[in-house]
Design a protein around this motif. Sequence first.
Motif, short mmCIF file in Angstrom:
data_model
loop_
_atom_site.label_atom_id
_atom_site.label_comp_id
_atom_site.label_asym_id
_atom_site.label_seq_id
_atom_site.Cartn_x
_atom_site.Cartn_y
_atom_site.Cartn_z
N THR A 131 -24.69 -39.19 24.71
CA THR A 131 -24.49 -40.62 24.93
C THR A 131 -23.19 -40.87 25.68
OG1 THR A 131 -25.69 -41.16 22.90
CG2 THR A 131 -24.22 -42.86 23.77
N VAL A 132 -23.24 -41.82 26.62
CA VAL A 132 -22.04 -42.29 27.31
C VAL A 132 -21.78 -43.72 26.85
CG1 VAL A 132 -20.97 -42.82 29.52
CG2 VAL A 132 -22.47 -40.83 29.31
N ALA A 133 -20.58 -43.98 26.35
CA ALA A 133 -20.21 -45.31 25.89
C ALA A 133 -19.16 -45.88 26.84
CB ALA A 133 -19.67 -45.26 24.47
N ASP A 134 -19.47 -47.04 27.42
CA ASP A 134 -18.58 -47.66 28.40
C ASP A 134 -17.70 -48.70 27.72
OD1 ASP A 134 -17.32 -48.92 30.47
OD2 ASP A 134 -19.13 -49.33 31.64
N ALA A 135 -16.43 -48.34 27.56
CA ALA A 135 -15.47 -49.27 26.94
C ALA A 135 -14.41 -49.71 27.94
CB ALA A 135 -14.81 -48.60 25.74
N ILE A 136 -14.68 -49.54 29.23
CA ILE A 136 -13.65 -49.77 30.26
C ILE A 136 -13.05 -51.17 30.17
CG2 ILE A 136 -13.28 -49.97 32.75
CD1 ILE A 136 -15.22 -47.67 33.15
N GLN A 137 -13.90 -52.17 29.94
CA GLN A 137 -13.42 -53.55 29.89
C GLN A 137 -13.32 -54.07 28.46
OE1 GLN A 137 -12.21 -55.11 32.46
NE2 GLN A 137 -12.80 -53.51 33.93
#
Length: 406
Positions: free
Chosen positions: A113-119
């Motif tokens: 899984t890739v979790a995008d927390a950039i923003q």
Amino acid sequence: MPNDNQAPLPAGSIREAGRYPIDLTGPRSHTLVRKPGVGSLSIGPSQLGKKADLHVAPDSHIDWTVFEAFTTPAGSPWPRFLHYTGSDTGFFDWAQKRPIEEMAWAPILSADTVADAIQSNLHGLYIELDQSGGSLRLMLPKRQVFEYFRLSVAGDLSRFSATGDMPYSLTLAPRTSRRKNDVPFLLPDLGELHQVTSLTLRNAPLGQPISLECLNRFPNLTSLSLWGNFCDLDLLAHQAQLTNLELRFMPDLSDLPPLDAWPLLDSFIAYNVEEITGKRLRQQMKTRANTRPWTDHASVSQLRKPEWWTTEFGRPFSSWPKRLAKLANEAYNVAQATLAQARSFTDAEAAITAFTVRFNTLKGIETTEREDLGEAVWQLSQSDHLIGQPITEEMAQRWFDTARDY
């Protein structure tokens, strides 16, 4: 007041305690019971029982926006602290609009899984990875979103990687064995995270030691905090750029370099450390103050004799509720005394069986407690007896498995 209408509740409209139907996984799927003075909320599968306030299947999609209706009495977003066990990563998107003060996440991942927390506006993110399931790659929040983002990762660190802006601080608590004589644990390659400037490593005081060889991969450290059992402490001398060093609950500091190995130190803490080196550190701290005064906190306190570590951490019941721990320690004492008189394997089996069955009728013996009791049985098998031959781990485990109902 409770809300029985179908319409969404206005943001920030609920400050008081009560029972509220919410559309967490579907229309009115859950009832949120909010108690006075409680700022945290736990969500997870039904297997967690009372440890979760709201039961949700691990793979269910969650509408995190339902919590936007709730605030603290002072008007801040509620809940302040979220604990979630499952696979839904929607809270990262939600955090782009609603800051999360503290998020503890135990991912249950059937695939990588890739979790995008950039923003995402996360103040603190704590991730605990067990030993099964897919890997997790976290795209870290941008520093400009929240400058002081703290990241903590515990468990199976080999399943974790991260890319992006470095967190303000990183805490790592790898899963190690309970036995201090096991081969030292080597931290896995953590890729970009090696660029952090502030690192905390946590371990059990009497568990498998973590080798500090890993610090050679962290070239930018200015702050280092160590908790628990470590080896290769002499390698700390290579971290001459440190301005902050903290040592806590460390039973063996014999290989620790002298304080002058870190000429830039502004602050130093040694708390609950072994007595002999602790006394030496106190003197070194005073000597250093004469040449360059400490500009931040500096202390050496709670120096401990060898027997203290065994009493406090030697048995695997230290994290149990006080009542259960008392019962467990009493049973352990009886078994240990009985084993001391054992002259045959039959006598030893009887002692360990008697210890094991004491817990067959106790409530609350789940996986963690069962592992603790298995470790206690191993410790008992290594204690003094009159048999003349060692009690093997396999033998003790067999007696334990035969007698237990949990």
